[in-house]
Design a protein around this motif. Structure first.
Motif, PDB file in Angstrom:
ATOM      1  N   GLN A  19       0.814  -1.210  -0.103  1.00  0.00           N
ATOM      2  CA  GLN A  19       0.217  -0.016  -0.047  1.00  0.00           C
ATOM      3  C   GLN A  19       0.678   1.153   0.060  1.00  0.00           C
ATOM      4  O   GLN A  19       0.647   2.262  -0.626  1.00  0.00           O
ATOM      5  CB  GLN A  19      -1.050   0.057   1.053  1.00  0.00           C
ATOM      6  N   SER A  20       1.918   1.342   0.741  1.00  0.00           N
ATOM      7  CA  SER A  20       2.871   2.306   0.597  1.00  0.00           C
ATOM      8  C   SER A  20       3.665   2.392  -0.841  1.00  0.00           C
ATOM      9  O   SER A  20       3.672   3.469  -1.222  1.00  0.00           O
ATOM     10  CB  SER A  20       3.985   2.103   1.545  1.00  0.00           C
ATOM     11  N   ILE A  21       3.923   1.287  -1.275  1.00  0.00           N
ATOM     12  CA  ILE A  21       4.245   1.497  -2.794  1.00  0.00           C
ATOM     13  C   ILE A  21       3.463   2.141  -3.515  1.00  0.00           C
ATOM     14  O   ILE A  21       3.795   3.145  -4.450  1.00  0.00           O
ATOM     15  CB  ILE A  21       4.845  -0.034  -3.191  1.00  0.00           C
ATOM     16  N   PHE A  22       2.140   1.673  -3.483  1.00  0.00           N
ATOM     17  CA  PHE A  22       1.151   2.180  -4.435  1.00  0.00           C
ATOM     18  C   PHE A  22       0.951   3.756  -4.359  1.00  0.00           C
ATOM     19  O   PHE A  22       0.819   4.435  -5.144  1.00  0.00           O
ATOM     20  CB  PHE A  22      -0.105   1.377  -4.076  1.00  0.00           C
ATOM     21  N   GLU A  23       0.888   4.243  -2.913  1.00  0.00           N
ATOM     22  CA  GLU A  23       0.539   5.654  -2.702  1.00  0.00           C
ATOM     23  C   GLU A  23       1.773   6.411  -3.367  1.00  0.00           C
ATOM     24  O   GLU A  23       1.366   7.518  -3.776  1.00  0.00           O
ATOM     25  CB  GLU A  23       0.425   5.692  -1.058  1.00  0.00           C
ATOM     26  N   LYS A  24       3.108   6.011  -3.266  1.00  0.00           N
ATOM     27  CA  LYS A  24       4.042   6.588  -3.554  1.00  0.00           C
ATOM     28  C   LYS A  24       4.061   6.672  -5.236  1.00  0.00           C
ATOM     29  O   LYS A  24       4.569   7.557  -5.761  1.00  0.00           O
ATOM     30  CB  LYS A  24       5.283   5.935  -2.976  1.00  0.00           C
ATOM     31  N   CYS A  25       3.745   5.637  -5.872  1.00  0.00           N
ATOM     32  CA  CYS A  25       3.668   5.580  -7.392  1.00  0.00           C
ATOM     33  C   CYS A  25       2.572   5.927  -8.015  1.00  0.00           C
ATOM     34  O   CYS A  25       2.723   6.110  -9.279  1.00  0.00           O
ATOM     35  CB  CYS A  25       4.237   4.219  -7.631  1.00  0.00           C
ATOM     36  N   GLN A  26       1.384   6.038  -7.411  1.00  0.00           N
ATOM     37  CA  GLN A  26       0.104   6.190  -8.216  1.00  0.00           C
ATOM     38  C   GLN A  26      -0.011   7.474  -8.890  1.00  0.00           C
ATOM     39  O   GLN A  26      -0.469   7.455 -10.048  1.00  0.00           O
ATOM     40  CB  GLN A  26      -1.265   6.016  -7.213  1.00  0.00           C
ATOM     41  N   HIS A  27       0.503   8.522  -8.356  1.00  0.00           N
ATOM     42  CA  HIS A  27       0.681   9.876  -9.229  1.00  0.00           C
ATOM     43  C   HIS A  27       1.427   9.602 -10.544  1.00  0.00           C
ATOM     44  O   HIS A  27       0.996   9.865 -11.653  1.00  0.00           O
ATOM     45  CB  HIS A  27       1.006  10.695  -8.470  1.00  0.00           C
ATOM     46  N   GLY A  28       2.445   8.915 -10.395  1.00  0.00           N
ATOM     47  CA  GLY A  28       3.385   8.565 -11.667  1.00  0.00           C
ATOM     48  C   GLY A  28       2.758   7.982 -12.458  1.00  0.00           C
ATOM     49  O   GLY A  28       2.861   8.212 -13.822  1.00  0.00           O
ATOM     50  N   ILE A  29       1.960   6.816 -12.150  1.00  0.00           N
ATOM     51  CA  ILE A  29       1.250   5.971 -12.951  1.00  0.00           C
ATOM     52  C   ILE A  29       0.114   6.875 -13.798  1.00  0.00           C
ATOM     53  O   ILE A  29      -0.022   6.578 -15.017  1.00  0.00           O
ATOM     54  CB  ILE A  29       0.708   4.824 -12.535  1.00  0.00           C
ATOM     55  N   LYS A  30      -0.612   7.547 -13.132  1.00  0.00           N
ATOM     56  CA  LYS A  30      -1.605   8.414 -13.521  1.00  0.00           C
ATOM     57  C   LYS A  30      -0.903   9.552 -14.377  1.00  0.00           C
ATOM     58  O   LYS A  30      -1.979   9.852 -15.496  1.00  0.00           O
ATOM     59  CB  LYS A  30      -2.486   9.125 -12.579  1.00  0.00           C
ATOM     60  N   GLN A  31       0.128   9.789 -14.625  1.00  0.00           N
ATOM     61  CA  GLN A  31       0.614  10.652 -15.327  1.00  0.00           C
ATOM     62  C   GLN A  31       1.180  10.074 -16.594  1.00  0.00           C
ATOM     63  O   GLN A  31       1.655  10.960 -17.614  1.00  0.00           O
ATOM     64  CB  GLN A  31       1.836  11.523 -14.537  1.00  0.00           C
ATOM     65  N   MET A  32       1.296   9.003 -16.742  1.00  0.00           N
ATOM     66  CA  MET A  32       1.743   7.960 -17.740  1.00  0.00           C
ATOM     67  C   MET A  32       0.960   8.371 -19.133  1.00  0.00           C
ATOM     68  O   MET A  32      -0.307   8.402 -18.950  1.00  0.00           O
ATOM     69  CB  MET A  32       1.743   6.646 -17.754  1.00  0.00           C
ATOM     70  N   PRO A  33       1.459   8.817 -20.069  1.00  0.00           N
ATOM     71  CA  PRO A  33       0.586   8.805 -21.463  1.00  0.00           C
ATOM     72  C   PRO A  33      -0.372   7.745 -21.509  1.00  0.00           C
ATOM     73  O   PRO A  33       0.027   6.450 -21.467  1.00  0.00           O
ATOM     74  CB  PRO A  33       1.720   8.805 -22.571  1.00  0.00           C
ATOM     75  N   GLY A  34      -1.683   8.125 -21.739  1.00  0.00           N
ATOM     76  CA  GLY A  34      -2.672   7.161 -22.018  1.00  0.00           C
ATOM     77  C   GLY A  34      -3.518   6.798 -20.673  1.00  0.00           C
ATOM     78  O   GLY A  34      -4.462   5.945 -20.838  1.00  0.00           O
ATOM     79  N   CYS A  35      -2.840   7.013 -19.810  1.00  0.00           N
ATOM     80  CA  CYS A  35      -3.635   6.605 -18.557  1.00  0.00           C
ATOM     81  C   CYS A  35      -4.876   7.404 -17.861  1.00  0.00           C
ATOM     82  O   CYS A  35      -4.713   8.567 -17.941  1.00  0.00           O
ATOM     83  CB  CYS A  35      -2.679   6.431 -17.192  1.00  0.00           C
ATOM     84  N   GLY A  72       9.104  -1.171 -14.179  1.00  0.00           N
ATOM     85  CA  GLY A  72       9.911  -2.337 -13.867  1.00  0.00           C
ATOM     86  C   GLY A  72      10.536  -2.176 -12.635  1.00  0.00           C
ATOM     87  O   GLY A  72      10.465  -3.172 -11.862  1.00  0.00           O
ATOM     88  N   LEU A  73      10.664  -0.935 -11.984  1.00  0.00           N
ATOM     89  CA  LEU A  73      11.038  -0.743 -10.725  1.00  0.00           C
ATOM     90  C   LEU A  73       9.861  -1.085  -9.741  1.00  0.00           C
ATOM     91  O   LEU A  73      10.248  -1.944  -8.759  1.00  0.00           O
ATOM     92  CB  LEU A  73      11.785   0.440 -10.402  1.00  0.00           C
ATOM     93  N   VAL A  74       8.927  -0.664 -10.106  1.00  0.00           N
ATOM     94  CA  VAL A  74       7.712  -0.789  -9.149  1.00  0.00           C
ATOM     95  C   VAL A  74       7.229  -2.334  -9.123  1.00  0.00           C
ATOM     96  O   VAL A  74       6.960  -2.678  -8.178  1.00  0.00           O
ATOM     97  CB  VAL A  74       6.392   0.228  -9.588  1.00  0.00           C
ATOM     98  N   TRP A  75       7.350  -2.777 -10.321  1.00  0.00           N
ATOM     99  CA  TRP A  75       6.766  -4.404 -10.544  1.00  0.00           C
ATOM    100  C   TRP A  75       7.765  -5.157  -9.529  1.00  0.00           C
ATOM    101  O   TRP A  75       7.516  -6.090  -8.896  1.00  0.00           O
ATOM    102  CB  TRP A  75       6.682  -4.869 -11.962  1.00  0.00           C
TER     103      TRP A  75
END
Length: 95
Positions: A19-35, A72-75
């Motif tokens: 959950q901590s990983i998700f909270e930290k990376c969710q903004h980056g995922i949402k900023q990906m082109p096409g998301c 790759g890093l998140v996964w």
């Protein structure tokens, strides 16, 4: 638009770490082109199962994201927390 579902079973003691990983990376995922959309769900019958639900403009955008260093890093961090193999699939809304 496609919808991506990833069902992950975690070791009970690793859920808060994910959950901590998700909270930290969710903004980056949402900023990906096409998301277009991203959510994290919990299975009501099995609290060790968490599900990511995302919307992407096209499968090409999703695949481009999956080829990024960021993914790759998140996964890699996420896989280390699993109690079982994840189940991932893409669908499209018909009606």
């Amino acid at each position: 638009m496609i919808i991506r579902i990833v069902r992950m079973t975690f070791l009970p003691e690793k859920i808060s770490e994910f959950q901590s990983i998700f909270e930290k990376c969710q903004h980056g995922i949402k900023q990906m082109p096409g998301c277009l959309h991203l959510e994290l769900w919990r299975d009501l019958d099995n609290p060790n199962v968490l599900i990511t639900h995302s919307h992407w403009e096209t499968e090409e955008y999703l695949n481009a994201y999956r080829r990024t260093e960021f993914f790759g890093l998140v996964w890699k961090k996420t896989k280390a927390l699993f109690a079982d193999k994840p189940l991932a699939f893409s669908v499209e809304k018909i009606v």
